[in-house]
Each structure stands twice: as structure tokens, then as C-alpha cells.
Design a protein around this motif. Structure first.
Motif, PDB file in Angstrom:
ATOM      1  N   ASN A 475      38.419  48.277  30.998  1.00  0.00           N
ATOM      2  CA  ASN A 475      37.457  49.180  31.092  1.00  0.00           C
ATOM      3  C   ASN A 475      36.703  48.641  32.380  1.00  0.00           C
ATOM      4  N   ARG A 476      37.223  48.822  33.567  1.00  0.00           N
ATOM      5  CA  ARG A 476      36.837  48.246  34.774  1.00  0.00           C
ATOM      6  C   ARG A 476      36.140  49.334  35.637  1.00  0.00           C
ATOM      7  N   ASP A 477      35.974  50.645  35.260  1.00  0.00           N
ATOM      8  CA  ASP A 477      35.385  51.619  35.955  1.00  0.00           C
ATOM      9  C   ASP A 477      33.810  51.362  35.944  1.00  0.00           C
ATOM     10  N   SER A 478      33.336  50.957  35.137  1.00  0.00           N
ATOM     11  CA  SER A 478      31.807  50.349  35.014  1.00  0.00           C
ATOM     12  C   SER A 478      31.566  49.391  35.994  1.00  0.00           C
ATOM     13  N   LEU A 479      30.330  49.072  36.294  1.00  0.00           N
ATOM     14  CA  LEU A 479      29.934  47.990  37.237  1.00  0.00           C
ATOM     15  C   LEU A 479      30.179  46.652  36.519  1.00  0.00           C
ATOM     16  N   ILE A 480      29.730  46.390  35.409  1.00  0.00           N
ATOM     17  CA  ILE A 480      29.884  45.041  34.917  1.00  0.00           C
ATOM     18  C   ILE A 480      31.463  45.006  34.523  1.00  0.00           C
ATOM     19  N   GLY A 481      32.092  46.116  34.130  1.00  0.00           N
ATOM     20  CA  GLY A 481      33.571  46.027  33.655  1.00  0.00           C
ATOM     21  C   GLY A 481      34.362  45.349  35.436  1.00  0.00           C
ATOM     22  N   GLN A 566      25.693  41.993  25.334  1.00  0.00           N
ATOM     23  CA  GLN A 566      26.989  41.658  24.960  1.00  0.00           C
ATOM     24  C   GLN A 566      27.812  40.515  25.686  1.00  0.00           C
ATOM     25  N   LEU A 567      27.631  40.787  26.931  1.00  0.00           N
ATOM     26  CA  LEU A 567      28.175  39.633  28.002  1.00  0.00           C
ATOM     27  C   LEU A 567      27.481  38.192  27.802  1.00  0.00           C
ATOM     28  N   TRP A 568      26.328  38.303  27.782  1.00  0.00           N
ATOM     29  CA  TRP A 568      25.474  37.085  27.787  1.00  0.00           C
ATOM     30  C   TRP A 568      25.927  36.319  26.237  1.00  0.00           C
ATOM     31  N   SER A 569      26.214  37.168  25.236  1.00  0.00           N
ATOM     32  CA  SER A 569      26.415  36.428  23.873  1.00  0.00           C
ATOM     33  C   SER A 569      27.943  35.809  23.838  1.00  0.00           C
ATOM     34  N   GLN A 677      24.138  34.981  38.857  1.00  0.00           N
ATOM     35  CA  GLN A 677      23.333  34.609  38.339  1.00  0.00           C
ATOM     36  C   GLN A 677      23.076  34.424  36.799  1.00  0.00           C
ATOM     37  N   LEU A 678      23.739  35.581  36.264  1.00  0.00           N
ATOM     38  CA  LEU A 678      23.516  35.686  34.822  1.00  0.00           C
ATOM     39  C   LEU A 678      24.422  34.429  34.205  1.00  0.00           C
ATOM     40  N   MET A 679      25.718  34.278  34.667  1.00  0.00           N
ATOM     41  CA  MET A 679      26.438  33.301  34.338  1.00  0.00           C
ATOM     42  C   MET A 679      25.850  31.786  34.482  1.00  0.00           C
ATOM     43  N   ARG A 695      22.396  25.015  16.917  1.00  0.00           N
ATOM     44  CA  ARG A 695      23.573  25.314  16.580  1.00  0.00           C
ATOM     45  C   ARG A 695      23.659  26.789  17.058  1.00  0.00           C
ATOM     46  N   LEU A 696      24.966  26.967  17.488  1.00  0.00           N
ATOM     47  CA  LEU A 696      24.991  28.440  18.091  1.00  0.00           C
ATOM     48  C   LEU A 696      26.123  29.424  17.076  1.00  0.00           C
ATOM     49  N   ARG A 697      25.548  30.327  16.609  1.00  0.00           N
ATOM     50  CA  ARG A 697      26.215  31.243  15.538  1.00  0.00           C
ATOM     51  C   ARG A 697      27.057  32.316  16.470  1.00  0.00           C
ATOM     52  N   TRP A 698      28.206  32.826  16.049  1.00  0.00           N
ATOM     53  CA  TRP A 698      29.089  33.692  16.446  1.00  0.00           C
ATOM     54  C   TRP A 698      28.225  34.947  16.491  1.00  0.00           C
ATOM     55  N   GLN A 699      28.431  35.679  17.631  1.00  0.00           N
ATOM     56  CA  GLN A 699      27.953  37.271  17.446  1.00  0.00           C
ATOM     57  C   GLN A 699      28.961  38.170  17.901  1.00  0.00           C
ATOM     58  N   LYS A 700      28.800  39.349  16.923  1.00  0.00           N
ATOM     59  CA  LYS A 700      30.015  40.137  16.999  1.00  0.00           C
ATOM     60  C   LYS A 700      29.802  41.049  18.391  1.00  0.00           C
ATOM     61  N   LEU A 701      30.821  41.382  19.029  1.00  0.00           N
ATOM     62  CA  LEU A 701      30.647  42.458  20.180  1.00  0.00           C
ATOM     63  C   LEU A 701      30.950  43.688  19.981  1.00  0.00           C
TER      64      LEU A 701
END
Length: 731
Positions: A475-481, A566-569, A677-679, A695-701
Motif C-alpha cells: 500500500n504505497r500509494d498513500s504518503l505514509i505508505g 499504528q506506525l508508532w505502535s 522525526q517520528l522514528m 514493560r511494553l505490550r503488543w499492539q494489534k495493527l
């Protein structure tokens, strides 16, 4: 009416919701502190609030004649209009613009050697940066005068700016030496006879603030660098007259001043001249008064803050230089090794060994992936290599297993288990696999027909224990993608080519990787010790002596996160998991033999370029912003575009290797400004979590199901990507 306890609980919940989480607060505080230090540095280096304008000469008809014809000491306190000459055979050496860390000590050494004293007119910017030199001046019996804080022409400034220049100059002096002074010399001043209608009102106002204005009547013109002989000639008074001699101990190369000073003082002392402070020459009380109480502590706090800013920014500048050199070296190494890798695997006749034709077990761990599991399995069934497909349903509640069973496809099995996490699901799949070569993929990934065949060919080399495939963003057509597409092609796959050549591949992507069953068994299978089980198992393979290689033609299509949250997670989990894996295998650094190569080469590279360097890389952007605002703007822009050009070259070559369209690189500049910057913040948050023992929990994307094989038909264009495996906290 609601119960009181319920209201209290709601209030407490509201308070908790309003509280800013530490993972956001600490990075924000660090950023604010860094910017504050840079602003303070710019302030004390005359890059902020500095005014370098100089007033043109004006008429002098409003200046009293006794001032124009008088001496260089001008007293306008309490309405006076007095001027004083220096007695014959007495010289008051004055030095402007310091203290300077190179030239002021040399000037002080010369004066000490000849038992001579002088007056140093210091600027607040330099005194704040080099307080020890101001203290030395006072300790060695010299007199201090103010020369403003930022060295502006005061005839162009308002009264409030004049007051500010004086008070800040006194603040720096109090912090450096614990004193105040009543002596003042205006920047750009000259002889008393040069006073005009613009500078005279300033002199009157300065007097009303309690200061005596000191100009000069003998100018060495050392700022012109006319040569030692000329400086001595200019500074020597005529006929035994007394004088205030103007020299400089800062503002440029003062080597001629230092050389001339030694001969000047020695020669005139032999002629009967005495070099003393101003108040000693005029036999009046000292211009210094001690500072105590709050004013003293304010001055000391100011100097401490400036010193902290100087030291911190100096370290940051060094860090920036190191990071810049490392980044460029890494780009160069990536390009070189990627070229060599491409030539190696693409040359005619290249082979890993015997062709691999035996069947392969493909493991598909699945948790609540009803939206995409059907197309994922269909893509595997279309493989041109003989395979069995094992879907391990990890306690799904959306009918994932039932969907696969209803397909009734040949060589496709479903294994059910209670929710235990992805590592447990993969281990369960290995236990149920029939074949010795095992491919692992995510349940939301789509394989091309040739992917499995390309992925297992490196096993023709018996030393290969695992193979990393080529994960691609669909899904590379969006800017984030598009930004993630650039990152995958350049940052991941170009890296893998480099690490392959160095024989220290750090990660087999969970979306597309293959293993020997015997190698998995020897290292204990997939572990849930970290949140990056793919990096964990890869390092374990290296430590067990296996080679881990990259198969560029084994392509798998995945859907990248489409929202910032979602990207952050996802990246937060990746970063934190990588840190856990590096820490878990830290003893690899001291291991010897072939199995220790990853510890000697891979571990330092991964730690440096994936954990440490990205943490300091924001310095590039911080200094870019600083340079754009405070200068030098042109050099800053050129430097930034130079780094961008190097990145663009690497990205273009990576796209060429992967046969990707170059049009997506149009978003590369914007990616460097925003996405990077986000990274950075994600990595910083991962560091904070690690250092604080969080502790970091898993996040569903959440996935949209919009990614399939190029040209594939079906809803949304093909197979979709669903949430990551729901894994429990480590420990």
C-alpha cells in the motif's frame, strides 16, 4: 443521583487521562532543554539579539566644548559634565572585547612579567563563556570595565536596550568574579573629540546610571594588524604625556598585539612610565565593589547555565560530526557492498549449490485474521514449489481457522491452540511440520508464486541455516505508505545486502524467512524472551555457527500501517524488541571463532546504526533549524541538501536493484523532514522504556485488506494484512 464513590472514581479517571505519559513528557522535556541550550548558546555567541549596525558620524554642536577638548575619562554622573586627563608619565593600558581563551592569557602573562596593570573592558558574551579569565584579571590586580553584553552601537539602541546591555554585562561579571564595576566603554568609541550628537546623549544616560565613560586618547590601531613596529609607534604618547592606550585582547588574531605589548611595556618602563589601573593612576577609590546575596547567586547561576550550554553544545557538535561521518561511511559501505552483492548473486552461473526441489513446510501463524487469511493461503497454494501449508490458529475469535478449513485446499492444514503468542504458534507449527526446510511468514502477507522456491535455494549451501526474504510494501500509494516503501527498499533491503556480504545479517523478517529444522532445534526454537523474536532467532543462529543470507528475489507483499498511531505502535515494538535482543545476546561480543563473527562485526554495527546513531541523528535536524534561523543559512542549506543528495543516490540505487519505480522517491525530502522525526521519537521512547524498566505490550495493527499481488484480482486488489500477533508482555 449517582453514588459518591462513582463520581470520585470518575474524577480519578479524568485525572489519570489528563496526566501526560512519561513516554511523551520525557522526550518533550529533552527537546525543550536541547533547544533552550542552543538558544542560550546563540545568545552568548552574539547570534541572537545581536545588532551589528554602526552609526555614521554626526554633527557635534550639542556636545559641551569641555568634553570635546577634555580628557578620555568622562564623568556625567549626577548631571556633571567633567572630563579628566591622565597624569604625565602614567599610562593606562586598556584591552577591549575580551576575554579571549587564546589571547587574553598571553596578554596577562606579559603584564605579569613586567609587573604592569591594565583595564580590561569585557563583553558579557565573552565573560559568560570564560569566567576563569575574568577572575584571573581581578586576582592579578587588573581593573574591569563594561563593554556591553552583545557589543552593539548604543547610539542606535533604546534606553531599555542600553539598560539591558549594562545589567547583563554586570550579571556576567558578578557570576565570573563576584564584583560590580563603575567603568564603562561604549563599543565603537574613539577619542573624546570625536563625540557627536548621537553618542553624547548615550554618554549622559550612562552617567545617570552611575557609570564613568572611558574612551582613549592613544589608539594603537592593533585591530588593523599594521605590524609590531607600527602598533608600538601608535601607542607611544608624545612628550611624556599620560594616556589611555587602546588595544584589543579579542576579536581576531592578536599575535601582533601580544608581541608589541612586550616590547612596548618594557621600553616605556625604561623611559620612566608607570603602567597602572585607571583608579590607581588617578588616585581615586577602586571601581570594583563586591556583590553579595541574591545578585551574586543570580550571577553564578547565569555562568553555570552558560557553561552547561557551552559544554553540552560542544559535545553535541562533536557528536554531530561523528554521526555525520558515520552516516556517510555507512552509506558508502552500503553502496559498495550492495554492488558486490548484486554482482555475486546475478553473475552467470552463480549457484548456492545443488538445486533445492524437495517439499517445504510453510508456517502461517494467525490470530484474528479473517479478513485476509483466505487470500494469504491462496497465494501459497499458487506456489511453483511443492509445499505444505500449516495455519496455526492462535486462539482466534473471528473464525480464522474455520475459514481456512472451509477452503478445503490440498496440502493445507489447520492447527489450533489457545492464545499463547506468535513464538509459541511457530514452535507448534515446527512440531507439526513434515519437512526439514521450514518457511515462516505472517498471516497477513502475500507470497508470489516463485517466493518459496527463491527463498529455499540458498539451502543448497550446507552452511546456511536461515534465509531472509525481500519484504515489500504493497500500500504505497498513500504518503505514509510511500515513506515506508522507501524505508523498506533502502533501509531494510539495501542493509540486508550489506550485512549478507559481511556475514552478519541481524534480522530475518517475520513476513518472509526460511530455516533448517535442525538449526532451529539446535538453538531451542522461537523464543518469547523479547518482542523481536525474528531478531532474537537470527542472532541465535549466528552464535550457533550458521550462515544467514539474503534472497532478493523471494518477495513477499505486506500492508504497512496507514496511520501515525499504528506506525508508532509497530516501530516502538520493533525498536524495543531489538534492544532486548541485543541485550540478551550481549555475550556474543566476547565469543571467538566463526560463531563469534556476529559479535565482533554484526553486534557493533547493529548497536551503532540501529540503536545509538539514530538516537543522535536528530542533531542534524536540530542544527539545521538553528542554522536556518540564526545562520549561517546558506552553508546550512547546502550541507543539508548534500546529505539528502547522498541519501537520494543510495535510495535510487536500491530502487534500481529492486526494479522499483523511481517516482516514489519524489517524497524523499518530505520523508527526511517529517517521517524521520517520528522514528527518532519512537527510538527515544524505546530507550526510555528500556532504561526505566518499563514493560511494553503488543499492539494489534488494524489493516484495511487492500494489499495483494501486483495485478491480482479480488476485493481490495488482493490479499490483505491483518493485525500483528497478540503477544503477552515479556516476563
Amino acid at each position: 443521583m449517582a453514588p459518591r464513590t462513582s463520581r470520585r472514581g470518575a474524577e480519578r479517571g479524568a485525572v489519570r487521562r489528563r496526566r501526560l505519559p512519561m513516554r511523551y513528557l520525557l522526550p518533550s522535556l529533552i527537546l525543550v532543554a536541547l533547544m533552550a541550550m542552543l538558544m542560550l548558546r546563540g545568545f552568548v555567541h552574539s547570534e541572537i539579539l545581536a545588532d551589528h549596525r554602526v552609526q555614521s558620524p554626526a554633527a557635534s554642536d550639542q556636545v559641551p566644548k569641555e568634553i570635546l577638548d577634555g580628557g578620555p575619562v568622562i564623568d556625567t554622573r549626577n548631571g556633571r559634565e567633567d572630563s579628566v586627563h591622565i597624569p604625565d608619565h602614567k599610562l593606562v593600558l586598556t584591552f577591549d572585547d575580551g576575554p579571549d581563551p587564546e589571547w587574553t592569557p598571553k596578554v596577562l602573562d606579559v603584564l605579569k612579567r613586567h609587573d604592569a596593570h591594565a583595564v580590561f573592558f569585557i563583553t558579557g558574551t565573552m565573560a559568560s563563556r570564560y569566567p576563569d579569565l575574568v577572575q584571573r584579571m581581578v586576582d592579578e590586580g587588573h581593573e574591569i570595565g563594561l563593554h556591553t553584553f552583545n557589543h552593539p552601537d548604543l547610539s542606535l539602541q533604546s534606553k531599555s536596550r542600553v539598560d539591558w546591555e549594562l545589567s547583563q554585562n554586570q550579571l556576567a561579571l558578578a557570576g565570573a568574579a563576584g564584583i560590580r564595576t563603575s567603568l564603562f566603554r561604549p563599543p565603537y568609541s574613539s577619542f573624546a573629540g570625536e563625540m557627536d550628537n548621537k553618542s553624547w546623549p548615550v554618554t549622559e544616560y550612562i552617567g545617570s546610571r552611575g557609570y564613568i565613560t572611558i574612551v582613549n586618547n592613544t589608539d594603537s590601531e592593533d585591530w588593523r594588524r599594521p605590524g609590531v613596529e607600527k602598533i608600538i609607534s601608535n601607542a607611544t604618547p608624545k612628550g611624556g604625556k599620560g594616556a589611555i592606550v587602546l588595544m584589543h585582547d579579542s576579536g581576531g588574531d592578536r599575535s601582533q598585539t601580544v608581541a608589541a605589548l612586550d616590547r612596548f611595556v618594557s621600553g616605556l618602563q625604561d623611559d620612566g612610565y608607570r603602567f597602572d589601573t585607571l583608579t590607581a593612576a588617578l588616585k581615586v577609590p577602586s571601581a570594583h565593589t563586591p556583590v553579595a546575596g541574591l545578585d551574586l547567586w543570580k550571577g553564578r547561576a547565569w555562568v553555570v547555565a552558560v557553561q552547561a550550554s557551552e559544554n553540552t553544545t560542544s559535545v553535541l557538535v562533536v557528536g554531530l560530526a561523528i554521526i555525520g561521518a558515520l552516516v556517510l561511511a555507512r552509506f558508502g559501505l552500503m553502496l559498495l557492498l550492495s554492488v558486490l552483492h548484486a554482482r555475486k548473486v546475478r553473475r552467470r552461473g552463480f549457484s548456492w549449490g545443488r538445486p533445492i526441489t524437495e517439499p517445504v513446510s510453510v508456517l502461517v501463524p494467525a490470530y484474528n485474521e479473517a479478513k485476509c487469511i483466505e487470500q494469504t493461503v491462496h497465494s501459497l497454494v499458487a506456489s511453483d514449489h511443492p509445499i505444505e501449508v500449516i495455519v496455526i490458529d492462535d486462539g482466534s475469535s473471528d473464525g480464522t481457522a474455520r475459514i481456512v478449513e472451509n477452503l478445503r485446499l490440498p496440502n493445507v492444514r489447520v492447527v489450533r491452540q489457545l492464545n499463547a503468542g506468535k513464538p509459541a504458534a511457530l514452535n507448534r507449527g515446527v512440531a507439526n511440520a513434515r519437512y526439514d526446510l521450514i518457511v515462516m511468514m505472517d498471516g497477513d502477507t502475500v507470497f508470489e508464486p516463485a517466493t518459496v522456491r527463491e527463498l529455499v535455494q540458498p539451502f543448497g549451501d550446507p552452511s546456511v541455516g536461515a534465509v531472509a526474504g525481500n519484504a515489500k510494501v504493497g500500500n504505497r500509494d498513500s504518503l505514509i505508505g510511500a515513506w515506508q516503501h522507501i524505508e523498506y527498499v533502502m533501509g531494510f533491503n539495501l542493509d540486508r545486502r550489506m550485512y549478507d556480504m559481511l556475514n552478519c545479517m541481524p534480522t530475518i523478517p517475520g513476513a518472509v524467512g526460511a530455516f533448517r529444522r535442525s538449526a532451529l532445534k539446535r538453538v531451542g526454537g522461537m523464543s518469547d524472551d523479547t518482542l523481536a523474536e525474528d531478531t532474537d532467532i537470527t542472532i541465535a543462529m549466528h552464535r550457533d555457527g550458521w550462515r544467514v543470507v539474503y534472497a532478493e528475489n523471494a518477495r513477499a507483499w505486506t500492508e504497512a500501517p496507514e496511520s501515525v498511531q499504528q506506525l508508532w505502535s509497530q516501530r516502538y515494538r520493533w525498536s524495543y524488541g531489538t534492544m532486548q535482543a541485543i541485550w540478551k545476546h550481549r555475550r556474543a561480543i566476547i565469543e571467538r571463532g566463526p560463531s563469534g563473527r556476529f559479535g565482533r562485526v554484526g553486534m557493533p554495527l547493529v548497536s551503532l546504526f540501529m540503536i545509538l546513531a539514530p538516537l543522535l541523528a536528530p542533531l542534524i535536524d536540530v542544527f539545521l533549524l538553528y542554522g536556518l534561523v540564526f545562520g549561517p543559512t546558506e552553508q546550512t542549506i547546502l550541507a543539508w541538501f548534500g546529505v539528502l543528495a547522498v541519501q537520494a543516490i543510495c535510495a535510487a540505487y536500491a530502487f534500481r536493484l529492486d526494479k522499483e519505480r523511481m517516482t516514489h522517491l519524489l517524497s524523499l525530502p518530505l520523508q527526511q523532514i517529517l517521517y524521520r522525526q517520528l522514528m527518532y521519537v519512537v527510538l527515544l521512547q524505546s530507550w526510555i522504556t528500556a532504561l526505566t524498566g518499563g514493560r511494553l505490550r503488543w499492539q494489534k495493527l488494524r489493516r484495511t485488506g487492500a494489499v495483494g499481488l501486483p495485478g491480482a484480482a479480488g476485493p481490495g486488489g488482493g490479499a490483505a494484512q491483518q493485525p500483528e500477533m497478540d503477544r503477552r508482555p515479556v516476563g
